[in-house]
Write a protein that holds these residues in place. Structure first.
Motif, PDB file in Angstrom:
ATOM      1  N   VAL A  81       0.808  -1.229  -0.064  1.00 51.43           N
ATOM      2  CA  VAL A  81       0.090   0.089  -0.081  1.00 51.43           C
ATOM      3  C   VAL A  81       0.966   1.043  -0.045  1.00 51.43           C
ATOM      4  N   TYR A  82       0.306   2.124  -0.709  1.00 57.95           N
ATOM      5  CA  TYR A  82       0.939   3.553  -0.746  1.00 57.95           C
ATOM      6  C   TYR A  82       0.400   4.545  -0.218  1.00 57.95           C
ATOM      7  N   LEU A  83       1.176   5.750   0.200  1.00 61.12           N
ATOM      8  CA  LEU A  83       0.745   6.954   0.666  1.00 61.12           C
ATOM      9  C   LEU A  83       1.535   7.780  -0.298  1.00 61.12           C
ATOM     10  N   GLN A  84       0.552   8.553  -1.373  1.00 60.18           N
ATOM     11  CA  GLN A  84       1.379   9.538  -2.051  1.00 60.18           C
ATOM     12  C   GLN A  84       1.022  10.998  -1.339  1.00 60.18           C
ATOM     13  N   MET A  85       2.144  11.692  -1.237  1.00 58.66           N
ATOM     14  CA  MET A  85       1.777  13.103  -0.423  1.00 58.66           C
ATOM     15  C   MET A  85       2.611  14.056  -1.217  1.00 58.66           C
ATOM     16  N   ASN A  86       1.662  14.965  -1.683  1.00 57.10           N
ATOM     17  CA  ASN A  86       2.005  16.067  -2.405  1.00 57.10           C
ATOM     18  C   ASN A  86       1.805  17.314  -1.818  1.00 57.10           C
ATOM     19  N   ARG A  87       2.433  18.316  -2.295  1.00 55.27           N
ATOM     20  CA  ARG A  87       2.417  19.743  -1.807  1.00 55.27           C
ATOM     21  C   ARG A  87       2.504  19.430  -0.250  1.00 55.27           C
ATOM     22  N   LEU A  88       3.662  19.123   0.275  1.00 51.67           N
ATOM     23  CA  LEU A  88       4.162  18.800   1.801  1.00 51.67           C
ATOM     24  C   LEU A  88       4.181  20.078   2.425  1.00 51.67           C
ATOM     25  N   LYS A  89       3.800  20.312   3.587  1.00 53.92           N
ATOM     26  CA  LYS A  89       3.827  21.343   4.510  1.00 53.92           C
ATOM     27  C   LYS A  89       4.494  20.952   5.691  1.00 53.92           C
ATOM     28  N   PRO A  90       4.891  22.192   6.476  1.00 58.07           N
ATOM     29  CA  PRO A  90       5.734  21.624   7.730  1.00 58.07           C
ATOM     30  C   PRO A  90       4.756  20.802   8.669  1.00 58.07           C
ATOM     31  N   GLU A  91       3.663  21.192   8.594  1.00 57.28           N
ATOM     32  CA  GLU A  91       2.663  20.709   9.522  1.00 57.28           C
ATOM     33  C   GLU A  91       2.529  19.120   9.220  1.00 57.28           C
ATOM     34  N   ASP A  92       2.996  18.798   8.110  1.00 60.27           N
ATOM     35  CA  ASP A  92       2.812  17.289   7.825  1.00 60.27           C
ATOM     36  C   ASP A  92       3.835  16.223   8.479  1.00 60.27           C
ATOM     37  N   THR A  93       4.904  17.308   9.110  1.00 69.55           N
ATOM     38  CA  THR A  93       5.989  16.370   9.689  1.00 69.55           C
ATOM     39  C   THR A  93       5.501  15.330  10.827  1.00 69.55           C
ATOM     40  N   ALA A  94       5.738  14.209  10.718  1.00 68.85           N
ATOM     41  CA  ALA A  94       5.227  13.242  11.733  1.00 68.85           C
ATOM     42  C   ALA A  94       5.782  11.792  11.547  1.00 68.85           C
ATOM     43  N   VAL A  95       5.656  10.891  12.285  1.00 63.89           N
ATOM     44  CA  VAL A  95       5.979   9.510  12.036  1.00 63.89           C
ATOM     45  C   VAL A  95       4.768   8.994  11.427  1.00 63.89           C
ATOM     46  N   TYR A  96       4.885   8.363  10.219  1.00 62.07           N
ATOM     47  CA  TYR A  96       3.653   7.900   9.589  1.00 62.07           C
ATOM     48  C   TYR A  96       3.667   6.266   9.699  1.00 62.07           C
ATOM     49  N   TYR A  97       2.627   5.654  10.383  1.00 64.90           N
ATOM     50  CA  TYR A  97       2.438   4.657  10.351  1.00 64.90           C
ATOM     51  C   TYR A  97       1.415   3.648   9.483  1.00 64.90           C
ATOM     52  N   CYS A  98       1.600   2.317   9.193  1.00 66.86           N
ATOM     53  CA  CYS A  98       0.846   1.709   8.437  1.00 66.86           C
ATOM     54  C   CYS A  98      -0.072   0.835   9.276  1.00 66.86           C
ATOM     55  N   ARG A  99      -1.328   0.304   9.244  1.00 68.27           N
ATOM     56  CA  ARG A  99      -2.122  -0.520   9.987  1.00 68.27           C
ATOM     57  C   ARG A  99      -2.944  -1.343   9.144  1.00 68.27           C
ATOM     58  N   ALA A 100      -2.857  -2.515   9.484  1.00 65.33           N
ATOM     59  CA  ALA A 100      -3.922  -3.531   8.815  1.00 65.33           C
ATOM     60  C   ALA A 100      -4.822  -4.104   9.836  1.00 65.33           C
ATOM     61  N   ARG A 101      -6.044  -3.942   9.348  1.00 63.96           N
ATOM     62  CA  ARG A 101      -7.263  -4.557  10.134  1.00 63.96           C
ATOM     63  C   ARG A 101      -7.575  -5.811   9.208  1.00 63.96           C
ATOM     64  N   LEU A 102      -7.356  -6.991   9.769  1.00 66.36           N
ATOM     65  CA  LEU A 102      -7.292  -8.057   8.889  1.00 66.36           C
ATOM     66  C   LEU A 102      -8.318  -9.063   9.549  1.00 66.36           C
ATOM     67  N   SER A 103      -9.377  -9.412   8.714  1.00 68.91           N
ATOM     68  CA  SER A 103     -10.346 -10.577   8.935  1.00 68.91           C
ATOM     69  C   SER A 103     -10.087 -11.923   8.506  1.00 68.91           C
ATOM     70  N   ARG A 104      -9.893 -12.831   9.244  1.00 65.73           N
ATOM     71  CA  ARG A 104      -9.752 -14.250   8.730  1.00 65.73           C
ATOM     72  C   ARG A 104      -9.818 -15.312   9.926  1.00 65.73           C
ATOM     73  N   TYR A 105     -10.083 -16.353   9.482  1.00 62.26           N
ATOM     74  CA  TYR A 105     -10.508 -17.733  10.301  1.00 62.26           C
ATOM     75  C   TYR A 105     -11.457 -17.220  11.510  1.00 62.26           C
ATOM     76  N   GLY A 106     -12.352 -16.293  11.102  1.00 56.82           N
ATOM     77  CA  GLY A 106     -13.233 -16.012  12.126  1.00 56.82           C
ATOM     78  C   GLY A 106     -13.020 -14.772  13.080  1.00 56.82           C
ATOM     79  N   ASN A 107     -11.633 -14.369  12.869  1.00 60.91           N
ATOM     80  CA  ASN A 107     -11.180 -13.384  14.054  1.00 60.91           C
ATOM     81  C   ASN A 107     -10.748 -12.051  13.152  1.00 60.91           C
ATOM     82  N   THR A 108     -10.625 -11.145  13.850  1.00 60.45           N
ATOM     83  CA  THR A 108     -10.181  -9.715  13.498  1.00 60.45           C
ATOM     84  C   THR A 108      -8.973  -9.418  14.219  1.00 60.45           C
ATOM     85  N   GLY A 109      -7.650  -9.090  13.422  1.00 58.57           N
ATOM     86  CA  GLY A 109      -6.564  -8.881  14.073  1.00 58.57           C
ATOM     87  C   GLY A 109      -6.204  -7.268  13.599  1.00 58.57           C
TER      88      GLY A 109
END
Length: 122
Positions: A81-109
């Motif tokens: 998965v990608y996050l394309q970031m254009n016209r960046l501003k100083p206030e976009d400064t941050a740590v960027y995290y990827c998260r997955a919500r995965l449903s399988r085998y009857g459970n969600t992780g």
């Protein structure tokens, strides 16, 4: 075992662009039910949701501050998965995290990547 590995962060000048990547392993995009999300956390602030993409390909940019500048996409062949970031501003400064919500085998992780630093500064 599900793993998410972000990359692509760095230092960029205001007005510049970056593309973050989140490579997923332990599940396959084309045969899973999931929601992939990008979050960010600036110093001294709470982590905020930037946007999401579902297994059906629906993308939603949630944070008002990035609408019209950031987009989310995916490459099923690369399980990434990608996050394309254009016209960046100083206030976009941050740590960027990827998260997955995965449903399988009857459970969600919930799974998180380690984060990648984005610094917007001249």
């Amino acid at each position: 075992q599900v793993q998410l590995v972000e990359s692509g962060g760095g230092l960029v000048q205001p007005g510049g662009s970056l593309r973050l990547s989140c490579a997923a392993s332990g599940f396959t995009f084309t045969s899973s039910s999931y929601t992939m999300s990008w979050y960010r956390q600036a110093p001294g602030k709470e982590r905020e949701l930037v946007g999401t993409i579902t297994s059906s390909g629906v993308t939603t940019m949630v944070a008002d501050a990035v609408k019209g500048r950031f987009t989310i996409s995916r490459d099923n062949a690369k399980n990434t998965v990608y996050l394309q970031m254009n016209r960046l501003k100083p206030e976009d400064t941050a740590v960027y995290y990827c998260r997955a919500r995965l449903s399988r085998y009857g459970n969600t992780g919930i799974y998180w990547g380690q984060g990648t630093q984005v610094t917007v500064s001249s």
